[in-house]
Design a protein around this motif. Structure first.
Motif, PDB file in Angstrom:
ATOM      1  N   SER A  13       7.618  -1.098  -1.863  1.00 41.12           N
ATOM      2  CA  SER A  13       8.777  -2.387  -0.830  1.00 41.12           C
ATOM      3  C   SER A  13       8.913  -1.008   0.142  1.00 41.12           C
ATOM      4  O   SER A  13       9.338   0.232   0.070  1.00 41.12           O
ATOM      5  CB  SER A  13      10.215  -2.682  -1.387  1.00 41.12           C
ATOM      6  OG  SER A  13      11.369  -2.307  -0.169  1.00 41.12           O
ATOM      7  N   PHE A  45       7.064   3.091   5.621  1.00 37.29           N
ATOM      8  CA  PHE A  45       5.737   3.644   5.555  1.00 37.29           C
ATOM      9  C   PHE A  45       6.048   5.197   5.788  1.00 37.29           C
ATOM     10  O   PHE A  45       5.230   5.938   4.821  1.00 37.29           O
ATOM     11  CB  PHE A  45       4.730   2.933   6.102  1.00 37.29           C
ATOM     12  CG  PHE A  45       4.513   1.274   6.523  1.00 37.29           C
ATOM     13  CD1 PHE A  45       4.106   1.438   5.244  1.00 37.29           C
ATOM     14  CD2 PHE A  45       5.004   0.582   7.630  1.00 37.29           C
ATOM     15  CE1 PHE A  45       4.139  -0.385   4.853  1.00 37.29           C
ATOM     16  CE2 PHE A  45       4.461  -0.653   6.671  1.00 37.29           C
ATOM     17  CZ  PHE A  45       3.888  -0.901   5.812  1.00 37.29           C
ATOM     18  N   LEU A  55      -0.926   5.644   2.349  1.00 37.85           N
ATOM     19  CA  LEU A  55      -1.249   4.145   2.306  1.00 37.85           C
ATOM     20  C   LEU A  55      -2.557   3.489   2.053  1.00 37.85           C
ATOM     21  O   LEU A  55      -2.767   2.425   1.511  1.00 37.85           O
ATOM     22  CB  LEU A  55      -0.958   3.393   3.798  1.00 37.85           C
ATOM     23  CG  LEU A  55       0.391   4.138   4.140  1.00 37.85           C
ATOM     24  CD1 LEU A  55       0.397   3.691   5.681  1.00 37.85           C
ATOM     25  CD2 LEU A  55       1.703   3.337   3.132  1.00 37.85           C
ATOM     26  N   TYR A  58      -3.522   1.822  -1.236  1.00 42.57           N
ATOM     27  CA  TYR A  58      -3.146   0.340  -1.877  1.00 42.57           C
ATOM     28  C   TYR A  58      -4.242  -0.589  -1.489  1.00 42.57           C
ATOM     29  O   TYR A  58      -5.079  -0.174  -0.328  1.00 42.57           O
ATOM     30  CB  TYR A  58      -1.951  -0.063  -0.798  1.00 42.57           C
ATOM     31  CG  TYR A  58      -0.459   0.791  -1.282  1.00 42.57           C
ATOM     32  CD1 TYR A  58      -0.481  -0.353  -1.787  1.00 42.57           C
ATOM     33  CD2 TYR A  58      -0.358   2.243  -0.653  1.00 42.57           C
ATOM     34  CE1 TYR A  58       0.940   0.780  -2.451  1.00 42.57           C
ATOM     35  CE2 TYR A  58       0.988   2.338  -1.415  1.00 42.57           C
ATOM     36  CZ  TYR A  58       1.313   2.152  -2.274  1.00 42.57           C
ATOM     37  OH  TYR A  58       2.822   2.655  -2.472  1.00 42.57           O
ATOM     38  N   ILE A  61      -1.148  -4.717   1.750  1.00 39.21           N
ATOM     39  CA  ILE A  61       0.278  -4.510   2.286  1.00 39.21           C
ATOM     40  C   ILE A  61       0.719  -6.199   2.644  1.00 39.21           C
ATOM     41  O   ILE A  61      -0.543  -7.057   3.700  1.00 39.21           O
ATOM     42  CB  ILE A  61       0.408  -4.011   3.876  1.00 39.21           C
ATOM     43  CG1 ILE A  61       0.192  -2.283   3.155  1.00 39.21           C
ATOM     44  CG2 ILE A  61       1.793  -4.503   4.677  1.00 39.21           C
ATOM     45  CD1 ILE A  61       0.030  -1.150   4.149  1.00 39.21           C
ATOM     46  N   ALA A  63       3.061  -8.583   5.393  1.00 44.25           N
ATOM     47  CA  ALA A  63       4.132  -7.947   6.449  1.00 44.25           C
ATOM     48  C   ALA A  63       5.307  -8.651   6.390  1.00 44.25           C
ATOM     49  O   ALA A  63       4.258 -10.566   6.780  1.00 44.25           O
ATOM     50  CB  ALA A  63       4.023  -7.650   7.579  1.00 44.25           C
ATOM     51  N   ALA A  72       2.412  -1.842  10.046  1.00 43.50           N
ATOM     52  CA  ALA A  72       1.204  -2.142   9.092  1.00 43.50           C
ATOM     53  C   ALA A  72      -0.271  -2.221   9.661  1.00 43.50           C
ATOM     54  O   ALA A  72      -0.853  -1.311   8.808  1.00 43.50           O
ATOM     55  CB  ALA A  72       1.592  -3.389   7.931  1.00 43.50           C
ATOM     56  N   THR A  76      -2.408   1.710   9.460  1.00 46.98           N
ATOM     57  CA  THR A  76      -3.387   1.479   8.102  1.00 46.98           C
ATOM     58  C   THR A  76      -5.028   1.005   9.193  1.00 46.98           C
ATOM     59  O   THR A  76      -5.541   0.934   8.763  1.00 46.98           O
ATOM     60  CB  THR A  76      -3.633   0.266   6.959  1.00 46.98           C
ATOM     61  OG1 THR A  76      -3.209  -1.007   7.798  1.00 46.98           O
ATOM     62  CG2 THR A  76      -1.971   1.095   6.561  1.00 46.98           C
ATOM     63  N   VAL A  81      -7.135  -0.856   4.170  1.00 47.07           N
ATOM     64  CA  VAL A  81      -6.067  -2.004   3.792  1.00 47.07           C
ATOM     65  C   VAL A  81      -5.981  -2.973   4.054  1.00 47.07           C
ATOM     66  O   VAL A  81      -6.398  -3.085   5.266  1.00 47.07           O
ATOM     67  CB  VAL A  81      -4.927  -1.066   4.055  1.00 47.07           C
ATOM     68  CG1 VAL A  81      -3.577  -2.101   3.045  1.00 47.07           C
ATOM     69  CG2 VAL A  81      -4.632   0.098   3.291  1.00 47.07           C
ATOM     70  N   VAL A  83      -4.121  -6.716   5.683  1.00 44.05           N
ATOM     71  CA  VAL A  83      -2.397  -6.724   5.744  1.00 44.05           C
ATOM     72  C   VAL A  83      -2.853  -8.324   6.272  1.00 44.05           C
ATOM     73  O   VAL A  83      -3.162  -8.643   6.964  1.00 44.05           O
ATOM     74  CB  VAL A  83      -2.230  -5.847   7.080  1.00 44.05           C
ATOM     75  CG1 VAL A  83      -1.126  -6.722   7.414  1.00 44.05           C
ATOM     76  CG2 VAL A  83      -2.770  -4.274   7.191  1.00 44.05           C
TER      77      VAL A  83
END
Length: 122
Positions: A13, A45, A55, A58, A61, A63, A72, A76, A81, A83
């Motif tokens: 989180s 972050f 990051l 991952y 993410i 949001a 985010a 990134t 990643v 989002v």
């Protein structure tokens, strides 16, 4: 998320800022469904990265606010990643009485729970 997924995937989180305590209404309504937030630490972050989280490590993410989505995507932009933005109501401005506010927070909690169950079916 961790309650639904367990340890099948790594979940962390983070938010836009970490200078706030967890909202008392959030603590109350999450406690109603067995999610303990009293000891939860609000992290950004930037703090995740300072603590050694990459990051780029991952896959996704999620949001929950337009600002979080912007941050985010910015954080990134050079990473592989995905989002996703989930348009979640902001319960902080809803309701006049304590009961009204708790009901608004419950509705958001239930909305997020339903989205998690659809996005990450067991």
């Amino acid at each position: 998320m961790k309650k639904h997924i367990g340890n099948r995937i790594y979940v962390q989180s983070a938010g836009v800022a970490s200078d706030r305590d967890v909202d008392g209404f959030s603590i109350a309504v999450c406690g109603e469904v067995g999610v303990e937030l009293m000891k939860h630490t609000v992290r950004s972050f930037q703090e995740l990265e300072e603590w050694g989280e990459d990051l780029d490590g991952y896959d996704l993410i999620i949001a929950l606010s337009p600002t979080a989505e912007i941050v985010a995507r910015d954080q990134t932009k050079d990473a592989a990643v995905d989002v996703e933005f989930w348009d979640i109501a902001d319960p902080t401005a809803i309701g006049e009485t304590r009961d009204d506010k708790l009901n608004a927070y419950r509705a958001v909690r239930d909305d997020i729970t339903a989205r998690i169950q659809v996005r990450f079916p067991i």
